[in-house]
Design an enzyme around this catalytic site. Sequence first.
Site, PDB file in Angstrom:
ATOM      1  N   ARG A 224       0.845  -1.186   0.000  1.00  0.00           N
ATOM      2  CA  ARG A 224       0.000   0.000   0.000  1.00  0.00           C
ATOM      3  C   ARG A 224       0.882   1.238   0.000  1.00  0.00           C
ATOM      4  O   ARG A 224       2.001   1.214   0.534  1.00  0.00           O
ATOM      5  CB  ARG A 224      -0.899   0.028   1.252  1.00  0.00           C
ATOM      6  N   HIS A 272      -1.644   0.783  -9.986  1.00  0.00           N
ATOM      7  CA  HIS A 272      -2.301  -0.217  -9.112  1.00  0.00           C
ATOM      8  C   HIS A 272      -2.908  -1.363  -9.946  1.00  0.00           C
ATOM      9  O   HIS A 272      -4.102  -1.625  -9.877  1.00  0.00           O
ATOM     10  CB  HIS A 272      -3.380   0.471  -8.250  1.00  0.00           C
TER      11      HIS A 272
HETATM   12  C1  GLV Z   1      -5.666  -4.869  -4.360  1.00  0.00           C
HETATM   13  O1  GLV Z   1      -4.975  -3.976  -4.075  1.00  0.00           O
HETATM   14  C2  GLV Z   1      -6.407  -5.695  -3.427  1.00  0.00           C
HETATM   15  O2  GLV Z   1      -6.550  -5.332  -2.276  1.00  0.00           O
HETATM   16  O3  GLV Z   1      -6.859  -6.750  -3.849  1.00  0.00           O
END
Ligand code: GLV
Length: 309
Positions: A224, A272
Amino acid sequence: MSIVICFTNKAPEPWKEVLQTKLKGVDIEIYPKVKDPQRVIFALCWKPQPKILAQFPNLKVVQSVGASVEHITQSQNLPAACFLTRIVDQQLSEDMFEYILTGVMSHLKRFSDYHRDKKQKHWNQKPYKTINNTSIGILGLGSIGAYVATKFGQLGFKVKAWSRSEKHIENVSCFWGENGLGNVLDSTDILINILPLTTETADILNLQNLEQLNKNGYLINVGRGEHLVESDLLTLLENEHLSGALLDVFRTEPLPEQHPFWQHEKIKITPHIAAITNLGTASNIVVANYENLLKGEELLNVVSLKKGY
Ligand code: GLV
């Protein structure tokens, strides 16, 4: 009894459609269009708006559609009687491994440097590293981290890994607890962060920890954004202790236009996408959990609210 889908930054309609074909006759509604909040027993969530789950007094299960849950635990006050579940899917682990492997190999073989040279028509052979003289450190040995560590170990990298509790994996030197972290950082060339975000792990990628990596170390963050102290990374790139970083997650997403990472030569960024929940396989987990709830059977992938993962 009904299911509510509470998403931000993710389209709810495809989920509704797929779940509706697998759960015939079940009422599935998309927040905020919920006819009777009393009937909602199951909430499917991705970054739900703050505190909205409090509107459903009979909620029994809150299911994350991702591997992570901090987007729920940080935004809601979940009643103790409510179960929080997440997605554990082999496909997510494989996708994550492929993403990280791409980052690691492109770093070892210096593809970014050659990309820059190409722009200047500059023919310049450079030394490269090999798998058997590269040490990898992995932070986080949940289902995804353990899979990634195993695969890198099998490929012949020297792999060390760190987790909160004791774990053992073939071809991987495992360390755990507060005292084990230094063993993984020390003598590591490439650090890969796959930790869940909790109060203990926030800001773990900081100056003091990253300085312990080998000179010219490399960072890959797929955990994160809040794990990384961004200014500390910039300092370590500036003073050339680290040679670069590949980042898939950020404190603010999408990454703001003015953010220095966009322009930084030594930082690669992706939006992401390292491991995106697969609707086909993940919806089976959601269906199983809804059916298990109705049958009073054990739920899959229950998260400890105390530990936060
Ligand atoms: C992606 O970041 C997830 O939490 O699956």
